[in-house]
Design a protein around this motif. Sequence first.
Motif, PDB file in Angstrom:
ATOM      1  N   ARG A 117       0.635  -1.152  -0.157  1.00 51.61           N
ATOM      2  CA  ARG A 117      -0.058  -0.256  -0.442  1.00 51.61           C
ATOM      3  C   ARG A 117       1.016   1.540  -0.238  1.00 51.61           C
ATOM      4  N   VAL A 118       1.803   1.445   0.528  1.00 47.66           N
ATOM      5  CA  VAL A 118       3.300   2.089   0.767  1.00 47.66           C
ATOM      6  C   VAL A 118       3.110   2.776  -0.295  1.00 47.66           C
ATOM      7  N   ILE A 119       3.791   1.642  -1.200  1.00 49.40           N
ATOM      8  CA  ILE A 119       4.557   1.661  -2.912  1.00 49.40           C
ATOM      9  C   ILE A 119       3.681   2.061  -3.683  1.00 49.40           C
ATOM     10  N   LYS A 120       2.326   1.711  -3.387  1.00 49.10           N
ATOM     11  CA  LYS A 120       1.164   2.450  -4.360  1.00 49.10           C
ATOM     12  C   LYS A 120       1.227   3.530  -4.451  1.00 49.10           C
ATOM     13  N   VAL A 121       1.142   3.955  -2.965  1.00 51.31           N
ATOM     14  CA  VAL A 121       0.773   5.530  -2.656  1.00 51.31           C
ATOM     15  C   VAL A 121       1.897   6.496  -3.301  1.00 51.31           C
ATOM     16  N   VAL A 122       3.208   5.880  -2.650  1.00 55.77           N
ATOM     17  CA  VAL A 122       4.129   6.998  -3.092  1.00 55.77           C
ATOM     18  C   VAL A 122       4.431   6.516  -4.182  1.00 55.77           C
ATOM     19  N   LEU A 123       3.842   5.863  -5.327  1.00 54.72           N
ATOM     20  CA  LEU A 123       4.491   5.815  -6.955  1.00 54.72           C
ATOM     21  C   LEU A 123       3.288   5.626  -7.384  1.00 54.72           C
ATOM     22  N   LYS A 124       2.106   6.406  -7.342  1.00 55.32           N
ATOM     23  CA  LYS A 124       0.494   6.245  -7.897  1.00 55.32           C
ATOM     24  C   LYS A 124       0.230   5.596  -8.738  1.00 55.32           C
ATOM     25  N   LEU A 125       0.840   4.186  -8.285  1.00 51.55           N
ATOM     26  CA  LEU A 125       0.404   3.045  -9.141  1.00 51.55           C
ATOM     27  C   LEU A 125      -0.839   2.586  -9.121  1.00 51.55           C
ATOM     28  N   ALA A 126      -1.633   2.480  -9.854  1.00 55.69           N
ATOM     29  CA  ALA A 126      -2.968   1.879 -10.517  1.00 55.69           C
ATOM     30  C   ALA A 126      -2.869   0.330  -8.818  1.00 55.69           C
ATOM     31  N   LYS A 127      -2.060  -0.567  -9.460  1.00 49.58           N
ATOM     32  CA  LYS A 127      -2.039  -1.405  -8.892  1.00 49.58           C
ATOM     33  C   LYS A 127      -0.721  -1.827  -8.350  1.00 49.58           C
ATOM     34  N   VAL A 128      -0.473  -3.392  -6.917  1.00 53.09           N
ATOM     35  CA  VAL A 128       0.991  -3.251  -6.986  1.00 53.09           C
ATOM     36  C   VAL A 128       1.322  -5.038  -6.211  1.00 53.09           C
ATOM     37  N   ASP A 129       1.343  -5.744  -7.468  1.00 49.15           N
ATOM     38  CA  ASP A 129       1.228  -7.411  -7.362  1.00 49.15           C
ATOM     39  C   ASP A 129       2.007  -7.456  -6.183  1.00 49.15           C
ATOM     40  N   ALA A 130       1.945  -9.268  -5.500  1.00 48.17           N
ATOM     41  CA  ALA A 130       2.308  -8.970  -4.438  1.00 48.17           C
ATOM     42  C   ALA A 130       4.129  -8.649  -4.737  1.00 48.17           C
ATOM     43  N   LEU A 131       4.251  -9.142  -3.188  1.00 48.50           N
ATOM     44  CA  LEU A 131       5.872  -8.620  -3.271  1.00 48.50           C
ATOM     45  C   LEU A 131       6.776  -9.840  -2.650  1.00 48.50           C
ATOM     46  N   VAL A 132       6.271 -10.635  -2.256  1.00 49.30           N
ATOM     47  CA  VAL A 132       6.943 -12.545  -2.058  1.00 49.30           C
ATOM     48  C   VAL A 132       6.023 -12.893  -2.644  1.00 49.30           C
ATOM     49  N   ARG A 133       6.501 -13.597  -3.450  1.00 47.73           N
ATOM     50  CA  ARG A 133       5.702 -14.445  -4.870  1.00 47.73           C
ATOM     51  C   ARG A 133       6.357 -16.290  -4.762  1.00 47.73           C
ATOM     52  N   PRO A 134       5.266 -16.654  -4.439  1.00 44.62           N
ATOM     53  CA  PRO A 134       5.465 -18.445  -4.701  1.00 44.62           C
ATOM     54  C   PRO A 134       6.040 -18.527  -5.536  1.00 44.62           C
ATOM     55  N   LEU A 135       6.784 -19.562  -5.757  1.00 44.96           N
ATOM     56  CA  LEU A 135       7.478 -20.257  -6.929  1.00 44.96           C
ATOM     57  C   LEU A 135       7.023 -22.079  -7.371  1.00 44.96           C
ATOM     58  N   SER A 136       6.770 -21.725  -8.577  1.00 50.14           N
ATOM     59  CA  SER A 136       6.161 -23.483  -8.057  1.00 50.14           C
ATOM     60  C   SER A 136       6.743 -24.958  -8.375  1.00 50.14           C
ATOM     61  N   GLN A 137       7.907 -24.139  -7.822  1.00 51.50           N
ATOM     62  CA  GLN A 137       8.591 -25.600  -7.736  1.00 51.50           C
ATOM     63  C   GLN A 137       9.432 -25.597  -6.365  1.00 51.50           C
ATOM     64  N   HIS A 138       9.125 -26.443  -5.447  1.00 53.16           N
ATOM     65  CA  HIS A 138      10.371 -26.533  -3.874  1.00 53.16           C
ATOM     66  C   HIS A 138       9.615 -25.606  -3.462  1.00 53.16           C
ATOM     67  N   PHE A 198      10.186 -22.075  -2.493  1.00 57.13           N
ATOM     68  CA  PHE A 198      11.172 -20.817  -3.139  1.00 57.13           C
ATOM     69  C   PHE A 198       9.689 -19.733  -3.118  1.00 57.13           C
ATOM     70  N   VAL A 199      10.356 -18.486  -3.241  1.00 54.73           N
ATOM     71  CA  VAL A 199       9.465 -17.434  -2.644  1.00 54.73           C
ATOM     72  C   VAL A 199      10.208 -16.519  -3.523  1.00 54.73           C
ATOM     73  N   GLU A 200       9.523 -15.550  -4.584  1.00 57.08           N
ATOM     74  CA  GLU A 200      10.777 -14.492  -5.284  1.00 57.08           C
ATOM     75  C   GLU A 200      10.634 -12.973  -4.386  1.00 57.08           C
ATOM     76  N   LEU A 201      11.748 -12.523  -4.434  1.00 55.37           N
ATOM     77  CA  LEU A 201      12.117 -11.089  -3.314  1.00 55.37           C
ATOM     78  C   LEU A 201      12.208 -10.325  -4.518  1.00 55.37           C
ATOM     79  N   GLN A 202      12.705 -10.499  -5.780  1.00 57.13           N
ATOM     80  CA  GLN A 202      13.961  -8.909  -6.132  1.00 57.13           C
ATOM     81  C   GLN A 202      13.027  -8.206  -7.102  1.00 57.13           C
TER      82      GLN A 202
END
Length: 252
Positions: A55-76, A78-82
């Motif tokens: 929510r902070v990122i959305k407001v600061v950058l004036k974005l319509a939507k911000v997807d998940a910041l912690v993204r599960p990967l399909s294998q093992h 793992f989560v993608e953070l970059q």
Amino acid sequence: MAQQVESEWAKQVLEWWIEHADAALLDGRTSREHAFCSSGPATDKLLARELQTRRVIKVVLKLAKVDALVRPLSQHNFVELQTGLDLARRALGHLATAAETAQYITGSSAPTMAADSLHPLIWDSAARLWSDEHHGAAVQRAATFLNAHVQDLTGRRDLSDSALMAQVFSLNPAEVGKPRLRWPGDDVDLTVKAMRSGMLQFSQGCFMAIRNPATHGTNEATAQEALEQLAVLSTLARWVDHCELIEVSPVA
């Protein structure tokens, strides 16, 4: 209305996220090897603050939507953070340079309107849906509350929407069981007559052209369109506040 956030608090939120996401990606190593890491206590801490940071990122950058910041990967496991980490750094950089940028880049001097300065009946009924980004539903709910308010004032619960407005703002004299809402003033005053005639047409237009599409339409209004429609409903609500209720008592 565009949301705003207190910059120092936002910096703390973003700095915390960047520090802990970096640490999770290092995972005890001296250098980072991947844009993802194993799920565990470090990522659990990030998940606990993920929605707030988004929510902070959305407001600061004036974005319509911000997807998940912690993204599960399909294998093992793992989560993608970059991707989220890059967004957080971008938002933090914007906060750090915004004041300097504003000194050299000037924007529009056009006035802005805060949604919470609209008539309380309109904004209070719409606020929760608006915060969830259901803009069309917020307009529909505001119009519903305005309709109910006019019904309560006049006791005309047998009518609603444009039919109700046609009756209560009718230029004909009040009758038993058919009260009127009248703009106050001398009946022969041209401005008073214009306001009364205008309110009759304006109020019906509000419900035919704003509430009906919001209730039955399939196209979601943009935030700007919905805000403009709320402003129209707010104008009518304020005019209603100024009106006098004219009633005729039944003959005994």
